[in-house]
Structures are given as C-alpha cells and as structure tokens.
Design an enzyme around this catalytic site. Structure first.
Site, PDB file in Angstrom:
ATOM      1  CB  SER A 177       0.051 -11.285   4.511  1.00 47.00           C
ATOM      2  OG  SER A 177      -0.282 -12.472   5.230  1.00 47.00           O
TER       3      SER A 177
ATOM      4  CG  ASP B  96       0.222  -6.149   3.859  1.00 50.96           C
ATOM      5  OD1 ASP B  96       0.720  -5.143   3.314  1.00 50.96           O
ATOM      6  OD2 ASP B  96       0.455  -6.469   5.042  1.00 50.96           O
TER       7      ASP B  96
ATOM      8  CG  ASP C 249       7.350  -6.041  -0.743  1.00 50.03           C
ATOM      9  OD1 ASP C 249       8.337  -5.472  -1.256  1.00 50.03           O
ATOM     10  OD2 ASP C 249       7.321  -6.426   0.437  1.00 50.03           O
TER      11      ASP C 249
ATOM     12  CD  GLU D  83       8.472  -2.433   1.195  1.00 53.94           C
ATOM     13  OE1 GLU D  83       7.363  -2.954   1.463  1.00 53.94           O
ATOM     14  OE2 GLU D  83       9.544  -2.818   1.690  1.00 53.94           O
TER      15      GLU D  83
ATOM     16  CG  HIS E  79       4.380  -1.539   5.206  1.00 56.60           C
ATOM     17  ND1 HIS E  79       3.865  -2.764   4.876  1.00 56.60           N
ATOM     18  CD2 HIS E  79       3.963  -0.675   4.253  1.00 56.60           C
ATOM     19  CE1 HIS E  79       3.164  -2.643   3.754  1.00 56.60           C
ATOM     20  NE2 HIS E  79       3.214  -1.384   3.352  1.00 56.60           N
ATOM     21  N   GLY E  80       5.107  -1.682   9.428  1.00 60.43           N
ATOM     22  CA  GLY E  80       5.841  -1.929  10.674  1.00 60.43           C
ATOM     23  C   GLY E  80       5.548  -0.865  11.707  1.00 60.43           C
TER      24      GLY E  80
ATOM     25  CB  THR F   5      -1.880  -2.044  12.930  1.00 57.97           C
ATOM     26  OG1 THR F   5      -1.586  -0.644  13.001  1.00 57.97           O
ATOM     27  CG2 THR F   5      -1.729  -2.658  14.322  1.00 57.97           C
TER      28      THR F   5
ATOM     29  CB  THR G 243       3.033  -6.695  15.514  1.00 63.36           C
ATOM     30  OG1 THR G 243       3.806  -7.221  14.429  1.00 63.36           O
ATOM     31  CG2 THR G 243       3.649  -7.124  16.832  1.00 63.36           C
TER      32      THR G 243
END
Ligand code: G3H
Ligand code: 13P
Ligand code: ZN
Length: 304
Positions: free
Chosen positions: A49, A81, A103, A133, A207-208, A251, A253
């Site tokens: 990121s 990312d 993004d 996105e 995502h998420g 992924t 988290t």
C-alpha cells in the site's frame, strides 16, 4: 519467478479460482506468504500500500519482493495497492511493478474515469496492468456495516470498464477493510457480483476479504490484545464470490492479526527474550499458516 499480474489473474478467472493477494510491510510477512505459496504451489500477488511504501520505502520493498520472486518456483507478481498519489503510481510503474491499482473511487464518476484512464494509458505503455475501483469499500474505522459504503452499480461498472480500459475491477459489495467489518450479521451482496459480471468480462477483485479467524483473535486476546467486536468475511461467502467471477482476493488484516498474536505470545510468555529473531520468527511462521488457509480458500493450490 517474477510474474505478470494479468497473466495469473486471467488464468484464474478462466479456470474458476482466485489468486491470493497479500499485503506486506516487511521481510517476515513477505517470507511467510511466499513460503505458503511455495508449499502449496500457488501463484501469488505480493502487494504494498502507499502506507507500506511510506513505512519501508519502495526501493527496499521492491528489492525484497523481487528477490523472493526471482528465487521462487511459483509465479509471484508485485502490485501497488490503493494507489491514490499519481506520481507514486507512475514511480511504481517505472520501478517494475507487475501491476498498479488506481483508487479514485472516492471521486465523482467522471473524475474516477478520467484519472483511471490516464493511469491505464501510462501503465499499459510500460506493460503494466491496472486495477481500478468503482463504488467504495468501507474503511478501517467503519464499525457499522454499510455505513460509508457505496455499492458498485452494475450499469456504471460496464461503462467504467469500457471507457477506462482497466484490467481488473475492485467492487464494493459490502466488505470493508480492517477487523471490524460488520456490527451484526454479515451483510454482503453476493448477488451483486453476478449482476456486475453479466455486464463486464474482466476479472473482479474482492477487497476487505479477511476472515478475522477466531483462533488467531483468541490467541491475541489471551496475551492482552483488545479486539472486542471484530468480525470478518466467512469462507462460504468468499467461495461464492469466487464462483461468481472474483479472481483476486485481497488479505491484509488476517496477516496483521497473526503477526500480532505471535509477537504477543513470545513477549508475554518469555519476558526475558529480546532477540528480534526469536520474536519475529514465530510471527513469520504464523503468517505462513494463515496464508496457507487463504490460499486453500482461493482454490489456487497446485495452480502455479
Ligand atoms: O487495503 C488496505 C490495506 O489493508 C493497507 O492498509 O494503508 O494501512 O497499509 P494500510
Ligand atoms: P482486509 O482488511 O480485509 O484484509 O482487506 C485488505 C485489502 O483489501 C487490501 O487491499
Ligand atoms: Zn483494499
């Protein structure tokens, strides 16, 4: 081997599985996910990121990922990312990333198209593929499901892909980043993926997507973490998403939680320990274990 994101994701899309995307910030996380991919013979996307680049520096993280890819027998792509800073995205393209994400999802539709289109033009000239996105995926502090999320509109998605020429599309179906994805029952619009997929041909990205595994949360909590209210996306929902056309699963988290739980355990159970290798080694092993579970869930075992 260093891989093209487009090749590995398109292959997954054709064959009905997903390529695991893992965010990395340091060597141990990278080595953990690479060890998992090698053990299970899975293709892999390693992602940084903007925050990761700010923390460790693009030169360091690129060198680490490039080394891992060059030494590896499985295809490993390197991805930027959630790129929002146009100069940084272009720097990643020049550096040799396999793919970049622009993004601009928080911008109005026309501006998102214009920004995405300009990055697509630039990246494609350099042989780099682009993820974009549409709709917004909730943020880390978003405790209430749906709050702050604008679901992807299938008709707009078709127009967006047509006008931008992006290679992969991240869609908002109710997931959010971080460990607090839903306040009550998980509320994902899996059907929306099908509606979007009816209208566009390119692979979709989820995502998420972290599960927030209970065993990891229990371990972290046992050693002092405060994680009440955490909730992730179930395996069955991920499987349905893949069935309907998601070919890249992001992924971060779950890896962070695994790292945290392992570090806490060493420090709490062995207060005399201060050798970073003995503190971070177990974290690397835990990352590998979680990454293996995610790879199995993606269906990418033996697809290298
Ligand atoms: O999608 C976001 C990732 O979890 C990266 O988060 O910006 O804190 O590195 P970060
Ligand atoms: P999680 O926070 O669910 O791991 O999502 C990570 C992600 O989407 C990275 O782009
Ligand atoms: Zn994301």
């Amino acid at each position: 081997m260093f891989a093209s994101t487009k090749n590995i994701v398109q292959k997954a899309h054709r064959k009905g599985y997903a390529v695991p995307h893992f965010n990395i910030n340091n060597m141990e996380i990278l080595q953990g996910v690479v060890a998992a991919a090698e053990k299970l013979k899975s293709p892999l996307i390693v992602a940084t990121s903007e925050g990761a680049l700010e923390y460790a520096g693009m030169d360091y993280l690129y060198a680490l990922a490039r080394t891992a890819a060059d030494k590896s027998t499985v295809p490993i792509a390197f991805h930027l990312d959630h790129g929002q800073n146009l100069a940084l995205i272009k720097k990643a393209v020049q550096k040799g990333y396999s793919s970049v994400m622009i993004d601009a999802s928080h911008q109005p539709f026309a501006k998102n198209i214009a920004l995405t289109k300009s990055i697509v033009r630039y990246a494609h000239r350099h042989g780099v593929s682009v993820e974009a996105e549409l709709g917004t995926i909730g943020g880390k502090e978003d405790l209430v499901s749906g709050r702050g999320i604008i679901y992807t509109d299938p008709l707009k998605a078709a127009e967006f892909v047509e006008r931008t020429g992006c290679d992969f599309l991240a869609v908002a179906i109710g997931t959010s980043h971080g460990a607090y994805k839903f306040s009550g029952k998980a509320n994902l619009k899996i059907d929306l993926i099908r509606e979007i997929k009816k209208r566009i041909k390119i692979p979709l990205v989820l995502h998420g997507a972290s599960e927030v595994p209970l065993s990891v949360v229990r371990q972290a909590t046992r050693y002092g973490a405060q994680l009440s209210g955490v909730q992730g996306v179930s395996d069955s929902q991920i499987k349905q998403a893949i069935q309907h056309g998601v070919a890249k699963i992001n992924t971060d988290t779950d890896l962070r939680l695994a790292f945290d739980a392992a570090v806490r355990k060493v420090i709490i159970t062995n207060p005399r320990e201060f050798d970073p290798r003995r503190i971070l080694g177990p974290a690397r092993d835990s990352i590998q274990k979680v990454a293996e579970q995610r790879i199995r869930l993606c269906g990418s075992v033996n697809k290298a």
